[in-house]
Design an enzyme around this catalytic site. Structure first.
Site, PDB file in Angstrom:
ATOM      1  N   ASN A 227       5.972  12.481   7.069  1.00  0.00           N
ATOM      2  CA  ASN A 227       5.928  13.905   6.685  1.00  0.00           C
ATOM      3  C   ASN A 227       7.192  14.336   5.947  1.00  0.00           C
ATOM      4  OD1 ASN A 227       7.728  13.761   8.789  1.00  0.00           O
ATOM      5  ND2 ASN A 227       6.792  15.380  10.020  1.00  0.00           N
ATOM      6  N   HIS A 257      13.436  17.247   3.726  1.00  0.00           N
ATOM      7  CA  HIS A 257      13.166  16.854   5.111  1.00  0.00           C
ATOM      8  C   HIS A 257      13.064  15.335   5.163  1.00  0.00           C
ATOM      9  CE1 HIS A 257      10.001  16.258   8.490  1.00  0.00           C
ATOM     10  NE2 HIS A 257      11.232  16.257   9.015  1.00  0.00           N
ATOM     11  N   HIS A 339      17.070  17.476  14.062  1.00  0.00           N
ATOM     12  CA  HIS A 339      16.332  17.282  15.306  1.00  0.00           C
ATOM     13  C   HIS A 339      16.304  15.777  15.568  1.00  0.00           C
ATOM     14  CE1 HIS A 339      13.533  17.785  11.830  1.00  0.00           C
ATOM     15  NE2 HIS A 339      13.001  16.667  12.294  1.00  0.00           N
ATOM     16  N   ASN A 340      15.503  15.323  16.526  1.00  0.00           N
ATOM     17  CA  ASN A 340      15.484  13.890  16.886  1.00  0.00           C
ATOM     18  C   ASN A 340      16.900  13.403  17.144  1.00  0.00           C
ATOM     19  OD1 ASN A 340      12.791  14.102  16.386  1.00  0.00           O
ATOM     20  ND2 ASN A 340      12.680  12.466  14.877  1.00  0.00           N
ATOM     21  N   PRO A 371      10.050  24.764   8.672  1.00  0.00           N
ATOM     22  CA  PRO A 371       9.025  24.711   7.622  1.00  0.00           C
ATOM     23  C   PRO A 371       7.622  24.913   8.186  1.00  0.00           C
ATOM     24  CG  PRO A 371       9.648  22.498   8.241  1.00  0.00           C
ATOM     25  CD  PRO A 371      10.527  23.417   9.040  1.00  0.00           C
ATOM     26  N   HIS A 395      10.692  22.886  15.314  1.00  0.00           N
ATOM     27  CA  HIS A 395      11.236  22.274  14.087  1.00  0.00           C
ATOM     28  C   HIS A 395      10.252  22.357  12.942  1.00  0.00           C
ATOM     29  CE1 HIS A 395       8.561  18.930  14.704  1.00  0.00           C
ATOM     30  NE2 HIS A 395       9.205  18.080  13.943  1.00  0.00           N
ATOM     31  N   GLY A 396       9.126  23.037  13.164  1.00  0.00           N
ATOM     32  CA  GLY A 396       8.115  23.210  12.124  1.00  0.00           C
ATOM     33  C   GLY A 396       6.888  23.849  12.720  1.00  0.00           C
TER      34      GLY A 396
END
Length: 473
Positions: A227, A257, A339-340, A371, A395-396
């Site tokens: 993604n 991203h 993130h992650n 997003p 985060h989305g």
């Protein structure tokens, strides 16, 4: 084409859930000259008498795994907490049961202090995507995720919206020229980029990180698959933002991203395997195996994780620098969040390790980008520092449809129609990334009004993704 055997059929035969079935399915993919009926008969025979297949060329690994599984005793495993604390959840009605179940299991770890589930959450491996978990002196590789340090980066240009409309072809040309996507794809020779991150002493920590430096160099400044995207859009400030010093108005912006590419993925796989060897959890929690932060393995992973995060940031920095130079633009403001990852933070007066797997840091005043999809708006936000959410936000938008389901149920015409409707130019991407595979970003944002304030709205106009859509190293 022969029908493949699936895990449910193996469970019906009596195979235990978990890694053993994975080994069996891997053998089945090779088929080894056996038809479906013969394979099922062989599986039944190995299950009944694994000791007879230890020396078998095809089934030895499966036989040994079955024997090891049979010899396991409850006392060999770390005991889960039978009365864990509850976790906080936002937009719970939009979150699938599988993600909730994974979060319940994570809360049972003896090292867990607190947990929260963001409104974009969906099922993953170990910790759900959109899951936040605070632990005491322990780091969970799969709690961080495979794409370590994956992040969003935004550059806001001094370019008015009208200029984009007048020079659409130029933006497309520069987007194609200065980005690279897809599993294994990188730059060679004179096209390689340079960055200080490659000189980090942390690459010399051990044999693994040393061996990955050349791959990291070749992929520096690329975006991978899945993604991940690089896109131009229009960001709208309804009022002046005095912190960023941007007047009210609409501006062209670049949003990226992506994460740590093959380097991060290899680090994640290596330390997850080691964690499972030293941290024996029951099958239901196996993917949440953790490393003691006081152990050499825990420190090794911590250093490698932070290096992967720095590397991911460097990839974005290079993309944004190339695009700024190509456009001849002035950057009014830059915002980046990741993130992650896992952070050392104070929660409820105690130092903890906060894992945010697909969740954005949202401490008081912390900027972030959330997003939507390739046709839905994203939002520039400022965190409120909500302690119940462990200072986090989504985060989305989050997936509402698996990749497999999206590919099977969405047609190219349907996808193109929605792109046309929103005036979005798409370069690459597969049906698994179609806008309808994602949740409604407006519902997600409504569910986290207590977590973030919206500063500006970003509307995608030109999106580039990997041609194959879903692949990643």
């Amino acid at each position: 084409m022969q029908t493949q055997i699936n895990g449910f059929e193996l469970m019906e035969l009596g195979f235990p859930q978990g890694a053993v079935i994975g080994i069996a399915l891997k053998i089945n993919r090779g088929r080894h000259g056996l038809n479906r009926v013969q394979m099922m008969a062989s599986y039944a025979a190995v299950l009944a008498h694994p000791e007879n297949y230890i020396e078998n060329n095809i089934f030895s690994k499966l036989a040994l795994a079955l024997i090891e599984k049979a010899n396991e005793r409850p006392e060999d495993f770390i005991t889960l907490n039978p009365t864990p604390h509850a976790f906080s959840a936002y937009g719970l009605e939009q979150i699938e049961e599988g993600a909730r179940d994974q979060m319940r299991v994570a809360m049972q770890l003896p090292v867990t202090v607190a947990g929260a589930l963001m409104p974009d959450a969906h099922q993953g491996y170990g910790l759900p995507i959109g899951g936040v978990l605070a632990t005491r002196n322990a780091i969970i590789p799969y709690g961080v995720g495979v794409d370590i340090g994956c992040r969003m980066a935004l550059s806001i240009y001094d370019i008015p919206e009208a200029f984009y409309n007048e020079h659409h072809d130029k933006f497309k040309r520069e987007l194609v020229t200065h980005t690279k996507f897809g599993a294994g794809h990188g730059f060679q020779g004179q096209y390689k980029s340079e960055h200080a991150v490659l000189e980090s002493a942390d690459f010399q920590t051990n044999a693994l990180t040393k061996s990955l430096k050349d791959k990291a160099w070749s992929q520096l400044g690329s975006s991978g698959g899945g993604n991940h995207f690089v896109e131009f859009g229009i960001i709208e400030f309804e009022k002046e933002d005095t912190v960023l010093n941007i007047p009210k108005g609409n501006y062209v912006a670049l949003l990226t991203h992506s994460g740590s590419r093959g380097f991060g993925a290899t680090v994640a796989g290596h330390y997850t395997k080691l964690a499972k060897e030293v941290c024996k959890l029951p099958e239901i929690a196996r993917n949440l195996a953790y490393l003691d932060m006081n152990s050499s393995l825990g420190q090794e992973y911590w250093i490698a994780m932070n290096l992967a995060g720095d590397y991911a940031s460097a990839c974005h920095e290079i993309i944004h620098a190339k695009m700024q130079k190509a456009l001849g633009a002035t950057v009014l403001a830059k915002v980046e969040n990741h993130h992650n990852f896992a952070w050392k933070e104070t929660w409820n007066g105690e130092e903890v390790i906060v894992h945010r797997k697909g969740a954005t840091p949202a401490g008081k005043g912390v900027m972030g980008i959330i997003p939507g999809s390739m046709t839905a708006p994203g939002f520039l936000v400022r965190g409120k520092g909500e302690e119940n959410a462990i200072n986090s936000a989504s985060h989305g938008a989050g997936r509402q449809m698996s990749r497999t389901k999206a590919i099977k149920s969405i047609t190219k015409n349907e996808m193109q129609s929605i792109l046309n409707h929103h005036g979005v130019t798409l370069i690459g991407a597969g049906l698994d990334e179609a806008p309808m595979a994602y949740k409604d970003i407006h519902q997600v944002m409504a569910a986290q009004e207590d977590l973030v304030d919206v500063v500006a709205k970003f509307t995608p106009k030109m999106v580039r993704m990997a041609d194959d859509g879903s692949r990643e190293d």
